[in-house]
Design a protein around this motif. Structure first.
Motif, PDB file in Angstrom:
ATOM      1  N   LEU A   1      -6.597  -8.711  15.396  1.00 47.60           N
ATOM      2  CA  LEU A   1      -8.016  -8.711  15.022  1.00 47.60           C
ATOM      3  C   LEU A   1      -8.218  -8.056  13.662  1.00 47.60           C
ATOM      4  N   ALA A   2      -7.506  -6.964  13.399  1.00 43.44           N
ATOM      5  CA  ALA A   2      -7.623  -6.289  12.105  1.00 43.44           C
ATOM      6  C   ALA A   2      -7.227  -7.215  10.967  1.00 43.44           C
ATOM      7  N   VAL A   3      -6.161  -7.994  11.160  1.00 49.73           N
ATOM      8  CA  VAL A   3      -5.722  -8.935  10.124  1.00 49.73           C
ATOM      9  C   VAL A   3      -6.778 -10.020   9.923  1.00 49.73           C
ATOM     10  N   ALA A   4      -7.347 -10.535  11.002  1.00 42.50           N
ATOM     11  CA  ALA A   4      -8.386 -11.554  10.885  1.00 42.50           C
ATOM     12  C   ALA A   4      -9.593 -11.018  10.113  1.00 42.50           C
ATOM     13  N   ILE A   5      -9.961  -9.757  10.368  1.00 44.92           N
ATOM     14  CA  ILE A   5     -11.074  -9.135   9.653  1.00 44.92           C
ATOM     15  C   ILE A   5     -10.744  -8.979   8.174  1.00 44.92           C
ATOM     16  N   ALA A   6      -9.502  -8.559   7.876  1.00 47.96           N
ATOM     17  CA  ALA A   6      -9.094  -8.403   6.473  1.00 47.96           C
ATOM     18  C   ALA A   6      -9.169  -9.728   5.731  1.00 47.96           C
ATOM     19  N   LYS A   7      -8.704 -10.792   6.345  1.00 49.69           N
ATOM     20  CA  LYS A   7      -8.726 -12.102   5.695  1.00 49.69           C
ATOM     21  C   LYS A   7     -10.153 -12.585   5.468  1.00 49.69           C
ATOM     22  N   ALA A   8     -11.029 -12.278   6.409  1.00 49.50           N
ATOM     23  CA  ALA A   8     -12.442 -12.637   6.214  1.00 49.50           C
ATOM     24  C   ALA A   8     -13.059 -11.810   5.083  1.00 49.50           C
ATOM     25  N   ASN A   9     -12.723 -10.522   5.042  1.00 45.37           N
ATOM     26  CA  ASN A   9     -13.237  -9.664   3.977  1.00 45.37           C
ATOM     27  C   ASN A   9     -12.739 -10.088   2.609  1.00 45.37           C
ATOM     28  N   ALA A  10     -11.517 -10.650   2.565  1.00 50.53           N
ATOM     29  CA  ALA A  10     -10.906 -11.034   1.282  1.00 50.53           C
ATOM     30  C   ALA A  10     -11.724 -12.092   0.545  1.00 50.53           C
ATOM     31  N   LYS A  11     -12.513 -12.847   1.264  1.00 50.13           N
ATOM     32  CA  LYS A  11     -13.301 -13.908   0.634  1.00 50.13           C
ATOM     33  C   LYS A  11     -14.382 -13.350  -0.287  1.00 50.13           C
ATOM     34  N   VAL A  12     -14.776 -12.110  -0.064  1.00 48.55           N
ATOM     35  CA  VAL A  12     -15.803 -11.506  -0.919  1.00 48.55           C
ATOM     36  C   VAL A  12     -15.269 -10.304  -1.702  1.00 48.55           C
ATOM     37  N   GLN A  13     -13.984  -9.981  -1.533  1.00 48.57           N
ATOM     38  CA  GLN A  13     -13.389  -8.850  -2.236  1.00 48.57           C
ATOM     39  C   GLN A  13     -13.203  -9.191  -3.700  1.00 48.57           C
ATOM     40  N   LYS A  14     -13.675  -8.336  -4.623  1.00 50.08           N
ATOM     41  CA  LYS A  14     -13.578  -8.606  -6.049  1.00 50.08           C
ATOM     42  C   LYS A  14     -12.242  -8.180  -6.636  1.00 50.08           C
ATOM     43  N   GLU A  15     -11.689  -7.059  -6.149  1.00 49.43           N
ATOM     44  CA  GLU A  15     -10.414  -6.567  -6.646  1.00 49.43           C
ATOM     45  C   GLU A  15      -9.513  -6.232  -5.458  1.00 49.43           C
ATOM     46  N   LYS A  16      -8.233  -6.513  -5.606  1.00 44.87           N
ATOM     47  CA  LYS A  16      -7.301  -6.202  -4.537  1.00 44.87           C
ATOM     48  C   LYS A  16      -7.058  -4.698  -4.458  1.00 44.87           C
ATOM     49  N   VAL A  17      -6.866  -4.229  -3.234  1.00 45.10           N
ATOM     50  CA  VAL A  17      -6.567  -2.820  -3.003  1.00 45.10           C
ATOM     51  C   VAL A  17      -5.207  -2.479  -3.593  1.00 45.10           C
ATOM     52  N   GLN A  18      -5.132  -1.346  -4.307  1.00 46.28           N
ATOM     53  CA  GLN A  18      -3.871  -0.865  -4.852  1.00 46.28           C
ATOM     54  C   GLN A  18      -3.518   0.462  -4.181  1.00 46.28           C
ATOM     55  N   LEU A  19      -2.404   0.465  -3.465  1.00 41.50           N
ATOM     56  CA  LEU A  19      -1.984   1.666  -2.763  1.00 41.50           C
ATOM     57  C   LEU A  19      -0.954   2.445  -3.576  1.00 41.50           C
ATOM     58  N   ALA A  20      -1.190   3.759  -3.710  1.00 42.13           N
ATOM     59  CA  ALA A  20      -0.156   4.606  -4.299  1.00 42.13           C
ATOM     60  C   ALA A  20       1.049   4.615  -3.351  1.00 42.13           C
TER      61      ALA A  20
END
Length: 549
Positions: free
Chosen positions: A122-141
């Protein structure tokens, strides 16, 4: 609990009206005997691996799992009566993932391999849905995997092992001490927390932590029956990252306040009976204390008071999400922006050195690893009066050109997503030997303030007003009398630049909060603030009892 309850609950000002209706610190009611149970880390690892594997199979490039058992016990009394005893438990797991460069999160109280795998999907499905409106990709240290490690609060006695009857007896004895010494009413309480947290991530970490916290507190009220006037004095305890040993007073942990006050400061143990007796006397004294004359005064601030000022005027404005405008819930953003920092404007005088610290023994914020698997540390925020750094987590570090998280990510429950939370933020003691009495000797016209009281601060953490519990006039280097109706006003820069003296480490103590609120939906965290007694010159003091106009 919300941020405004930070002082309200610590003071227990609502007394009998509030406490009986306050069931616990969250979770489902549980038999006290179950508070000593634990979970086998090997079982947690199997369940966590099921979630991590399911997340990767579903398309996550990163995933972490937090399996948490959160325990609490709260005891409330008034005078000779027990008002409430509540034990609570909350158990579940949260899964956070990165997919298509975007965060997704899901939680479940079905703590099985199948339940966690389903939450991960479910978390992955939510992330993929959120990606459609995400302007910049998350950058992890980057964070290296630590393998299987453990960390536990170094307590001497688990407070949950102490019989409830023994704890009740202590609170009622404190109530008796207060009433025997002038209090008309008294409420007392004892909060105990145990967080059993298991973290696993695709970076290769499996971290098992056992975190303990405790907070004894009270509020006494003295009443003048003839006039109806009343005054209160709250406990000068601090919530601590310790076990029940905190309530076993030791002479070595006591620090005398300035001559003429009778006050005692407490370090790693607390004498609730001694403090309650003094509180009864001081609440009665406050009924006849002279009201302060407004004006400019040198302030000598006790650590139990100064901690709240540090929290509001330094702790919150150095949270990077507030600085960037990403977070404004619970009292706004920050004046200390990246542009402000670049101008090299003095935050305070050269005496002001403030550190963030997730390692400090006995503190509320002490853990071995944060809630995204980063090993905790200590770092400078203010150095010789200059702002040098902020508080940041893995997905924020790159914004300020850094490649390392500060290890200050936290969630208050398994069903809440972790985000940047304040570490312990503390003013470093002075390097030259100086006692409180020696500091007072150098004050011609001043006010000594102990204990935390009401406060107000604006949405950029800049203009503020703070009160306290007890106040004493200082005239020509001596404490002369108790005074009342004191609050001081300043802005953050003005105040910290007026810092003129700090006692040495022998006077250093911790202040703390169990209920620091932030976020939407809201979460709370526990945090400590250390300091020694500190002097600030020429601060504006107002009379809170005087009417305007």
């Amino acid at each position: 609990m919300k941020r405004r309850d930070f002082v309200g609950l610590s003071g227990l000002a609502a007394g009998a009206l509030f406490l009986p209706a306050f069931p616990s610190l969250g979770g489902t009611s549980v038999d006290p005997s179950r508070l000593l149970e634990g979970i086998d880390p090997a079982v947690n690892k199997h369940m966590a691996d099921a979630a991590l594997n399911a997340a990767k199979t579903a398309g996550a490039t990163y995933a972490d799992v937090r399996i948490g058992r959160y325990l609490n016990q709260s005891i409330f009394t008034r005078e000779k009566q027990v008002q409430n005893i509540a034990s609570g438990e909350s158990f579940g797991a949260g899964v956070r993932v990165l997919a298509n460069g975007t965060w997704g999160f899901a939680a479940t109280n079905t703590v099985t391999e199948a339940g966690l795998a389903k939450a991960a999907q479910l978390a992955v499905a939510i992330a993929k849905a959120n990606a459609k409106v995400q302007k910049e990709k998350v950058q992890l240290a980057p964070v290296k995997g630590f393998g299987e490690v453990t960390w536990k609060t170094p307590i001497q006695q688990n407070s949950f092992e102490v019989p409830v009857a023994q704890k009740v007896e202590l609170l009622l004895a404190a109530n008796a001490k207060a009433t025997d010494n002038g209090a008309s009413f008294v409420n007392s309480s004892l909060f105990q927390i145990n967080e059993q947290k298991y973290f696993a991530s695709t970076d290769g970490s499996y971290i098992d932590q056992d975190v303990h916290r405790i907070w004894p507190t009270f509020s006494v009220t003295a009443i003048d029956r003839a006039t109806g006037k009343f005054r209160t004095r709250d406990a000068l305890s601090a919530p601590m990252g310790l076990g029940y040993e905190y309530l076993t007073p030791k002479a070595v942990d006591k620090i005398a306040g300035p001559a003429g006050t009778g006050l005692i400061g407490y370090r790693n143990s607390y004498d609730i009976l001694e403090d309650a007796a003094l509180a009864g006397k001081q609440a009665k004294q406050k009924l006849t204390a002279k009201s302060v004359t407004p004006g400019k005064y040198d302030l000598v601030l006790d650590p139990n008071h100064l901690g709240l000022t540090i929290h509001e005027s330094v702790g919150h404005p150095t949270e990077l999400d507030r600085v960037l405008g990403y977070e404004a819930n619970y009292a706004g953003t920050s004046f200390a922006t990246l542009e402000w920092k670049a101008k090299k404007i003095p935050f305070g005088s050269k005496l002001v050195n403030i550190v963030a610290d997730k390692l400090q023994p006995g503190s509320l914020g002490a853990v071995g690893y944060d809630d995204e698997g980063v090993k905790t540390k200590r770092w400078d925020l203010i150095k010789e009066g200059m702002l040098v750094d902020y508080q940041k987590i893995r997905d924020q570090a790159h914004i300020v050109g850094q490649n390392e998280s500060d290890g200050c990510c936290y969630a208050d429950s398994w069903d809440a997503v972790q985000f940047q939370r304040m570490p312990n933020v503390s003013l470093q003691p002075g390097t030259a030997k100086m006692s409180v009495d020696e500091m007072v000797k150098n004050v011609d016209k001043g006010v000594y303030i102990a204990g935390r009281g009401s406060y107000s601060i604006d949405q950029q953490r800049y203009n503020f007003q703070f009160g306290g519990q007890v106040f004493y006039a200082i005239e020509k280097g001596k404490i002369t009398e108790m005074i009342e109706d004191v609050a001081y006003q300043a802005n953050t820069q003005e105040f910290w630049n007026s810092c003129s003296a700090i006692c040495d480490e022998s006077d250093y103590r911790l202040f703390g909060s169990f209920f620091d609120g932030k976020g939407q939906p809201s979460q709370v965290s526990a945090v400590s603030h250390g300091s020694a007694t500190t002097r600030f010159n020429g601060v504006n003091v107002i009379n809170t009892a005087r009417k305007i106009g």
